[in-house]
Design a protein around this motif. Structure first.
Motif, mmCIF file in Angstrom:
data_model
loop_
_atom_site.group_PDB
_atom_site.id
_atom_site.type_symbol
_atom_site.label_atom_id
_atom_site.label_comp_id
_atom_site.label_asym_id
_atom_site.label_seq_id
_atom_site.Cartn_x
_atom_site.Cartn_y
_atom_site.Cartn_z
ATOM 1 N N UNK A 92 0.829 -1.208 0.000
ATOM 2 C CA UNK A 92 0.000 0.000 0.000
ATOM 3 C C UNK A 92 0.864 1.257 0.000
ATOM 4 N N UNK A 93 2.097 1.096 0.475
ATOM 5 C CA UNK A 93 2.965 2.259 0.686
ATOM 6 C C UNK A 93 4.424 1.851 0.539
ATOM 7 N N UNK A 94 5.221 2.752 -0.034
ATOM 8 C CA UNK A 94 6.676 2.569 -0.086
ATOM 9 C C UNK A 94 7.315 3.649 0.784
ATOM 10 N N UNK A 95 8.233 3.226 1.630
ATOM 11 C CA UNK A 95 9.030 4.189 2.401
ATOM 12 C C UNK A 95 10.476 4.042 1.950
ATOM 13 N N UNK A 96 11.026 5.107 1.375
ATOM 14 C CA UNK A 96 12.387 5.066 0.839
ATOM 15 C C UNK A 96 13.316 5.881 1.731
ATOM 16 N N UNK A 97 14.437 5.284 2.120
ATOM 17 C CA UNK A 97 15.413 5.958 2.985
ATOM 18 C C UNK A 97 16.689 6.180 2.210
ATOM 19 N N UNK A 98 17.217 7.412 2.290
ATOM 20 C CA UNK A 98 18.421 7.727 1.525
ATOM 21 C C UNK A 98 19.242 8.782 2.252
ATOM 22 N N UNK A 99 20.541 8.795 1.963
ATOM 23 C CA UNK A 99 21.415 9.853 2.461
ATOM 24 C C UNK A 99 21.231 11.092 1.587
ATOM 25 N N UNK A 100 21.326 12.280 2.197
ATOM 26 C CA UNK A 100 21.103 13.533 1.494
ATOM 27 C C UNK A 100 22.342 14.415 1.565
ATOM 28 N N UNK B 23 24.149 23.340 5.011
ATOM 29 C CA UNK B 23 24.782 23.822 6.224
ATOM 30 C C UNK B 23 25.457 22.660 6.958
ATOM 31 N N UNK B 24 26.723 22.822 7.290
ATOM 32 C CA UNK B 24 27.480 21.741 7.920
ATOM 33 C C UNK B 24 26.911 21.355 9.287
ATOM 34 N N UNK B 25 26.279 22.279 9.988
ATOM 35 C CA UNK B 25 25.756 21.945 11.323
ATOM 36 C C UNK B 25 24.555 21.015 11.260
ATOM 37 N N UNK B 26 24.003 20.802 10.065
ATOM 38 C CA UNK B 26 22.855 19.890 9.936
ATOM 39 C C UNK B 26 23.278 18.457 9.623
ATOM 40 N N UNK B 27 24.541 18.229 9.366
ATOM 41 C CA UNK B 27 25.003 16.878 9.031
ATOM 42 C C UNK B 27 24.743 15.914 10.190
ATOM 43 N N UNK B 28 24.037 14.827 9.902
ATOM 44 C CA UNK B 28 23.748 13.776 10.884
ATOM 45 C C UNK B 28 22.951 14.263 12.087
ATOM 46 N N UNK B 29 22.399 15.459 12.005
ATOM 47 C CA UNK B 29 21.596 16.008 13.095
ATOM 48 C C UNK B 29 20.183 16.354 12.636
ATOM 49 N N UNK B 30 19.879 16.037 11.394
ATOM 50 C CA UNK B 30 18.612 16.434 10.792
ATOM 51 C C UNK B 30 17.986 15.255 10.060
ATOM 52 N N UNK B 31 16.683 15.111 10.208
ATOM 53 C CA UNK B 31 15.948 14.078 9.468
ATOM 54 C C UNK B 31 14.819 14.765 8.703
ATOM 55 N N UNK B 32 14.755 14.540 7.406
ATOM 56 C CA UNK B 32 13.664 15.090 6.597
ATOM 57 C C UNK B 32 12.723 13.963 6.169
ATOM 58 N N UNK B 33 11.433 14.205 6.373
ATOM 59 C CA UNK B 33 10.411 13.252 5.920
ATOM 60 C C UNK B 33 9.538 13.995 4.910
ATOM 61 N N UNK C 92 6.791 7.691 0.697
ATOM 62 C CA UNK C 92 7.288 8.630 1.703
ATOM 63 C C UNK C 92 8.812 8.517 1.722
ATOM 64 N N UNK C 93 9.467 9.653 1.597
ATOM 65 C CA UNK C 93 10.930 9.671 1.602
ATOM 66 C C UNK C 93 11.455 10.107 2.956
ATOM 67 N N UNK C 94 12.437 9.385 3.483
ATOM 68 C CA UNK C 94 13.108 9.761 4.724
ATOM 69 C C UNK C 94 14.588 9.919 4.410
ATOM 70 N N UNK C 95 15.142 11.066 4.753
ATOM 71 C CA UNK C 95 16.545 11.307 4.424
ATOM 72 C C UNK C 95 17.288 12.011 5.539
ATOM 73 N N UNK C 96 18.589 11.757 5.595
ATOM 74 C CA UNK C 96 19.473 12.411 6.557
ATOM 75 C C UNK C 96 20.665 12.966 5.789
ATOM 76 N N UNK C 97 20.973 14.255 5.953
ATOM 77 C CA UNK C 97 22.149 14.802 5.266
ATOM 78 C C UNK C 97 23.439 14.262 5.868
ATOM 79 N N UNK C 98 24.276 13.684 5.023
ATOM 80 C CA UNK C 98 25.555 13.115 5.481
ATOM 81 C C UNK C 98 26.752 13.781 4.798
#
Length: 325
Positions: free
Chosen positions: A182-190, A194-204, A232-238
């Motif tokens: 019914x749903x796909x959830x895709x997870x990816x690195x972004x 801004x360097x202060x957001x690396x590994x400290x931010x999650x975008x859905x 639904x996309x879930x990403x974390x800036x790395x």
């Protein structure tokens, strides 16, 4: 100049901030913020409501929810559990926004990326820690899970084109047609601005995800239109690109020049440049050798494992009512 200005970022929040810094108002884009003072978590919703807003932002119409938690880079299990609980609630919010029944839901989780490349291994790591249930429910029925409502969770790590010779979309589309979730959830690195957001931010986002876009490697996106079911996309800036770091250094230099009596005039001249002009100047100065370089923190291997576990735990809480001990 502004039309050509493209800072390398996958975060809708940073796209919105870019226009705000240049005092450009975007019609059709709504920004909502809330702050959890106790846990120091800032939640920002960017709602792209019109096609005009989508064109300006370079993002499809939809909801982009960003969680910023500075302490996410700290190995504190209790704190990460709290982040997982909040993340679980926000994912459910987007699922309900898609008018899907969360009680008996079939979900395919797609771990995008290359597990051989540390900053790109987020998706595969999340899939590794998932509690998959589809095979159990299919074999023994929902009561085998010990719950009234059984959510079917399956997972796939499609790899990257260099490993498989196939587009990620081709693989995922084939799996979707065969298993009919019914749903796909895709997870990816972004990539972040801004360097202060690396590994400290999650975008859905309820608009899907575009594999490889953060490093300029544009592949066909996983969206409802391309896959056939909501994504639904879930990403974390790395990673950040070299131009971003140089641009941040330039901002610090301008501040330093302005505080100097002798060099104040130089700082004043540079301050007249808008964000777009500064970024273009930096790109010209560092090209061609550093223009395509992406940078990641030295402890990225530990950080990626840590945050991938936080995301997988949120999904386990939401879909199997299971918290890892």
């Amino acid at each position: 100049m502004l039309e050509k200005y493209s800072v390398r970022t996958d975060l809708a929040l940073e796209e919105k901030e870019r226009f705000e810094s240049d005092n450009v108002e975007i019609s059709g884009v709504v920004l909502e913020e809330e702050y959890d003072k106790e846990r120091e978590i800032r939640i920002t919703r960017v709602k792209v409501e019109t096609e005009n807003g989508a064109k300006t932002m370079g993002k499809p119409v939809g909801v982009y929810l960003t969680m910023e938690a500075p302490n996410m880079a700290v190995p504190d299990e209790d704190y990460h559990r709290e982040v997982s609980v909040k993340l679980s609630g926000y994912i459910q919010e987007l699922i309900e926004g898609r008018s899907l029944d969360t009680d008996d839901l079939s979900v395919l989780v797609v771990g995008l990326g290359n597990r051989q490349v540390t900053p790109d291994a987020l998706g595969p790591y999340v899939a590794d820690n998932l509690c998959v249930t589809r095979h159990i429910v299919k074999e023994y029925g929902k009561y085998a899970m010990g719950m009234e409502h059984a959510r079917l969770v399956s997972a796939i790590v499609p790899g990257v084109m260099g490993q498989t010779g196939m587009e990620t979309l081709e693989i995922v589309k084939g799996v979707v047609e065969e298993t009919k979730p019914d749903l796909v959830i895709a997870i990816d690195a972004l990539a972040a601005r801004n360097t202060r957001r690396l590994n400290r931010t999650i975008q859905i986002a309820d608009t899907g995800i575009h594999p490889g876009s953060g490093v300029g490697n544009h592949r066909n996106g996983l969206t409802k239109e391309s896959v056939g079911v909501p994504v639904i996309g879930i990403g974390v800036p790395t990673v950040v690109d070299a131009a971003t770091i140089a641009n941040d250094t330039m901002e610090n230099l301008i501040d330093a020049l302005e505080s100097s009596d002798i060099l104040k005039g130089v700082g004043d001249v540079l301050r007249t440049y808008n964000s777009a002009e500064k970024y273009e100047l930096v790109k010209e100065l560092i090209s061609p050798h550093l223009n395509g370089m992406f940078v990641t923190p030295k402890d990225e291997d530990e950080l990626v494992k840590q945050i991938s576990y936080t995301i997988s735990e949120a999904l386990n809480m939401l879909f199997t009512n299971k918290e890892e001990g």
